[in-house]
Structure formats: structure tokens, C-alpha cells
Design a protein around this motif. Sequence first.
Motif, mmCIF file in Angstrom:
data_model
loop_
_atom_site.group_PDB
_atom_site.id
_atom_site.type_symbol
_atom_site.label_atom_id
_atom_site.label_comp_id
_atom_site.label_asym_id
_atom_site.label_seq_id
_atom_site.Cartn_x
_atom_site.Cartn_y
_atom_site.Cartn_z
ATOM 1 N N ILE A 57 10.101 -5.613 -98.314
ATOM 2 C CA ILE A 57 10.121 -6.487 -97.385
ATOM 3 C C ILE A 57 9.281 -7.778 -97.545
ATOM 4 N N VAL A 58 10.068 -9.144 -97.700
ATOM 5 C CA VAL A 58 8.932 -10.228 -98.051
ATOM 6 C C VAL A 58 9.468 -10.797 -96.795
ATOM 7 N N GLU A 59 8.413 -11.279 -95.544
ATOM 8 C CA GLU A 59 9.035 -11.743 -94.220
ATOM 9 C C GLU A 59 7.576 -12.319 -93.777
ATOM 10 N N ASP A 60 7.899 -13.798 -93.374
ATOM 11 C CA ASP A 60 6.692 -14.468 -92.944
ATOM 12 C C ASP A 60 6.306 -14.107 -91.856
ATOM 13 N N ASN A 61 7.024 -13.804 -90.708
ATOM 14 C CA ASN A 61 6.578 -13.445 -89.281
ATOM 15 C C ASN A 61 6.385 -11.597 -89.334
ATOM 16 N N ALA A 94 8.555 -8.364 -89.698
ATOM 17 C CA ALA A 94 8.872 -7.427 -90.589
ATOM 18 C C ALA A 94 8.670 -6.273 -89.972
ATOM 19 N N LYS A 95 7.845 -6.109 -88.959
ATOM 20 C CA LYS A 95 7.521 -4.790 -88.336
ATOM 21 C C LYS A 95 8.810 -4.153 -87.721
ATOM 22 N N PHE A 96 9.691 -4.967 -87.187
ATOM 23 C CA PHE A 96 10.910 -4.575 -86.599
ATOM 24 C C PHE A 96 11.718 -4.085 -87.896
ATOM 25 N N ASP A 149 13.037 -12.894 -96.638
ATOM 26 C CA ASP A 149 12.884 -14.237 -95.901
ATOM 27 C C ASP A 149 12.924 -15.425 -96.756
ATOM 28 N N ILE A 150 13.464 -16.748 -96.304
ATOM 29 C CA ILE A 150 13.670 -17.916 -97.272
ATOM 30 C C ILE A 150 12.338 -18.674 -97.054
#
Lengths: 171, 436
Positions: free
Chosen positions: A42-46, A50-52, A89-90
Amino acid sequence: VKPGGPGVRSASAKPGSSSGSATAKPAGGEGAPGARAVRVAIVEDNPLVAKFFRLALERAGGFEVEAFQDVAALLDRIAAGEISLLLLDITLPHLRWKGRPLDGVELARLARRHCRAHLPIVVATAHAMMGDRERILEASGADDLMEKPIYDAAELVARLRRLLPMAAVSD
Amino acid sequence: VESFIEEIKQFIGWTASDAELLASLSPRMQRHLPGLAEQLLASVERHPGARRILCSGAADAAVLRQGILSWARSLFGGFYDESYAQLRLECGSQAARAGFEQRYLLAAMANARAYLVDSVAKEIPSCEQAPGIRAVHRILDLDLNLICHGYLEQSLRHLKLLNAELEQSALELAEASLSKDEFVAHVSHELRSPLNAILGFIRLVLDGLCHSQEEEKQVLRDAQQSAQLLLRIVNDLLDLHRVTANKFALKIQAYPLRQLLDATLPLIAVQAAAKDVQIIDETLDTALPQVSTDEVRFRQVLINVLTNAVKFTDHGAVVVRGFPHADENSFCLEVEDTGIGVPAGQRASVFKKFVRAVGDASHAAARDRADEVQRAGAGLGLHIAKRLVELMDGRIGLESGRRGKGSVIWFTVPLAAKAKTQRRASRRKQPAGASA
């Protein structure tokens, strides 16, 4: 992130149907028994989003989730064949590659080049204006795009599983 | 103009003898000309549309009468050269600028033609009238052409100008609607991320996917944190709207800067204490002046700047300093952090809408912590601070930290009128002069 974890197996975490040895596994062994768990990067800014994602996938069973903020580390793992699916994420303002910023679109293309086999890529983005979906899919070469908010764990899981080879799908 | 006047002359069949004939008529025509001026003036006054040219009353009527008279005299002047043409072009152009409609112009010329033909007929015996009358027709044809040309040219210039203005405003409108689209896209994007976490965590609990009550609680706390972030973003958006639409009713008054700082810094100290960050107020060592500002908005600027500094500092200190600004009648406050800093190329964009500061690789290690969410926002705090500072006649900027680490955000605030400053300052223990 360790598969399983403590305690109770949740109702919707279905053990693999193909598993003759499921009962022999320790409690909480939700990873597809007998088969390798699907490793999702996962690459996610928030971080809370990411935890969800991590919770949603782990509780569904059959997924091992790892969040990445370091592009080089991610690409190494992809090149080594250790990642089965990329969820990204974008808008990633914190991400750097070779000293310059990069977004999810570029990262998706970069990831593809580092993987010999076809790496399933799902984009999870809050860009939801008209034309964003087509534009992002086209530019990134991702297999699927989900618009945020993504809050239905079951749907997230179903969308990811659709992209995985049959053998890797645990139910 | 010269080739233009020659062309018209050819077209209307003008001959050199016409010029001589008109010049020879000049002495006999003089007594008729005041009558012509009166008749034209009367016809202008009779038409409500034409009368607008005389809007300032008697003075303009006198000017117009004089103008008609000298125009009529020059018809019999004998010189029909470039400067003659130039005057007619200018006359037409003036009529257009004054909003004198072309139909009035044409009617006045026809009127003048009839009057002058009559006058020539009265002065010349009927057997010799024809060449003189022909000459009067030709000179009026020439004038009509020149005046109308001047009129048209001016109208075209005016239209071109209007066109350019229209194009410009169409361009501005298109740009505004484009940036409005971008704005909506940004807002939608900013709201969806925290919503994702809120809806997702609640759904996890409702679907019974949590392993324990403790985990349910933790997940709900995460949802709550995201909801608080969402609230901050919504509040920032409202502030942005107010500042853009100029809807802040600023109440600019003289305030002791000391009092403003004392009322604001403790609010930030709470945020900072939650992290390993210390707020150091170096202004305590100096005398602070009275400043002319809006109390609420000044404190909002200070809070936004300080919040930003605390957000991007994990360890260390946020230092507040103040000093009189060098060449302005204002005071400068600066807030220095020991945070992640901003690369030189991105310093200006820090104050733009929806721009968030960006960490470097070493900072990324800390990214997985949940309190990272506290750093998130819509990227509007500094933009709102800049707009407010500018509304209150100040300036704001960002520099790299004094010791090559972190960054400094400074902003200026106008000093209150001097007399007030000294009176109030003298009540404090510092000498009054120090604060001026």
C-alpha cells in the motif's frame, strides 16, 4: 505486519476452501492455508486511510499488507517478486524518487517496469471529477481504479481478488 | 491623407476652377454665413437626440455656432489641401466621440447644402449661376466624404477598443471559471480522504470486523480524529471564502502587541506540548509597540503561522521574535522552527492554496504514526494567513532557518499612531522611547 494476529477470528474472514489443513493451523491463521498469502503493498498519503485498508484486507483473510513510503524499498520488493498486488494513492506529496517528487501515476509506471510478470495495480484516489478516472487509468496503466471514499471492506477485497490469479484467491 | 483627398476629388469630379470660383465667391458669401450657423444650431436644438451634443448649455451652443461659422468660411477659403482634409476628419471623429449620430450629421450637411446653394443663387445673376452652384455641391461632397470618413474611423477605433476589452474580460472569465473548476476539484479531493477513514472505520465496527472491544474503541478514535481533520478543513474553506469574498469585517484598532501575543501563544503551547516541541518567546526581552490591526484576524494569522511551525517540527523549538521593520512604519514578527524546512524553489508556493509542506526522506520514517494525521490539512492555513496579513496592510514571507535548519515565516503589522504608542507604552516598565 504479521498475518493473523491475536484473538478472535472474525465472521467474514473465510478460511480457504481449498484448505485441508485449516484446522491444523493455529487460531487466527487467516492467511490462505496451504497457499501463499497475497502480499499487498500500500502506498497511501493518509496514514489512517492506509490503516483502514490494512485492517479491511487482513480481516478478510488471505492478505498480507505492507505500507510503503520509500519508493526504492518498494521497487526492490517488487523486483524480487515479493509483491503480488499494488494498491496506491495518486496524490503523494511526501514521496520522493531520485530526489524529485513523484505521484501515483508515475509510481505505477515505475512499478510495472520493475516487475517481470504482470503486477496487478489498483489505484485508490480521491480525484473524482469527471474524466479523472479515464485520465488516471490511461496515464498510469493501472488495472482498476477505486474512488475514495472506499469504506466497504468487502467491496475492496472483491475488487482486489478479481485481479489475482485463481490460485492466489483463497476463497 | 493626401492621396485620400485626391482620390475623393477625382471621384466627385473636382476641378482647379472650382477652387478659384469658391475663393472668388468668398467676399459675397460672408454675410450669409451667420444665418447658416443659426439655422444649423436651431436644427440641432430641435432634435432631442442631436441636442445631447449641447449638454452643457449656452457655452456649448456658442462653441458650436463658432465652429459652424469657421467651417463655412473655410469652404470658400480657396485652399483644399491636406490640412483642410485633416480638420474635416477630426471634425467627424469628434462628432463620433460626442455620440452625435450619423443621421444628424447627414441631415445637417444636407441642410447646409440647401442653404449655401440658395445663398449663391442670391449673389450671382441667374445666367451665371451654374458653375458656382456646381462648385458649392462639389465642396460639400468633399466635406461630406471627409467628415464621414473621420466619423467612421473613430467608430471603428472605438469598436476595436470595445472588442479588445470584451476579449480580455472573456479571457478573465474563462480563467476564473477554470480556477473555480480546479478549486472544486481540490475541495472534493481534500474532503474525500478524511471521509474515507471515517466511513471505513465506522463500517469496520458495524461489520464486526474488529477483534476486541479495545480495537473497536481505537478504530473509532481514529475515525474521530479524521472527523476533526475534516472539521478543520471545512473551517479553513469557510475562512478562505470569507477572505476571498472580502467578507471579513475588519476592526482595525491600536493594540499593544504584547497583549496580542500573550493572548495567543498559550493556545499553541498546548499543541506543542503534545509533541516534543517548545515555544520560546524571545519578544519577552524587548519592548513591543502598539500595532494597528484587527485583534481576531491578527491572532488567527499568528495561530496559523505557529500551528504550521509546530506541525512540521517533531523535536526542538519554535521561536517567536520581533523587531521594528527597517524601512516601513511597521513591526515585524517572525516564527522560526527547527522542522523539515522548505526547499528554496518551493518557498513562494507555500502561501498558495492547497499546497502542503513536504518532508524529506529522513522524515518519511516517522510517517506511519497515527499522529501524522495531525499534520494533514487542506493546505490552506498559510494561504489564509497571507491573505489576512495583506488585508491588514502587512507583508508575509518565508526564509530558511537562521542556522540552516527549519524555516522562518515572518510577517509585518503596521504600527499604531505614534502618540498612542508612547502613552500606552509608558505604562509598562520599559521606557516609552524603546517602543516607538
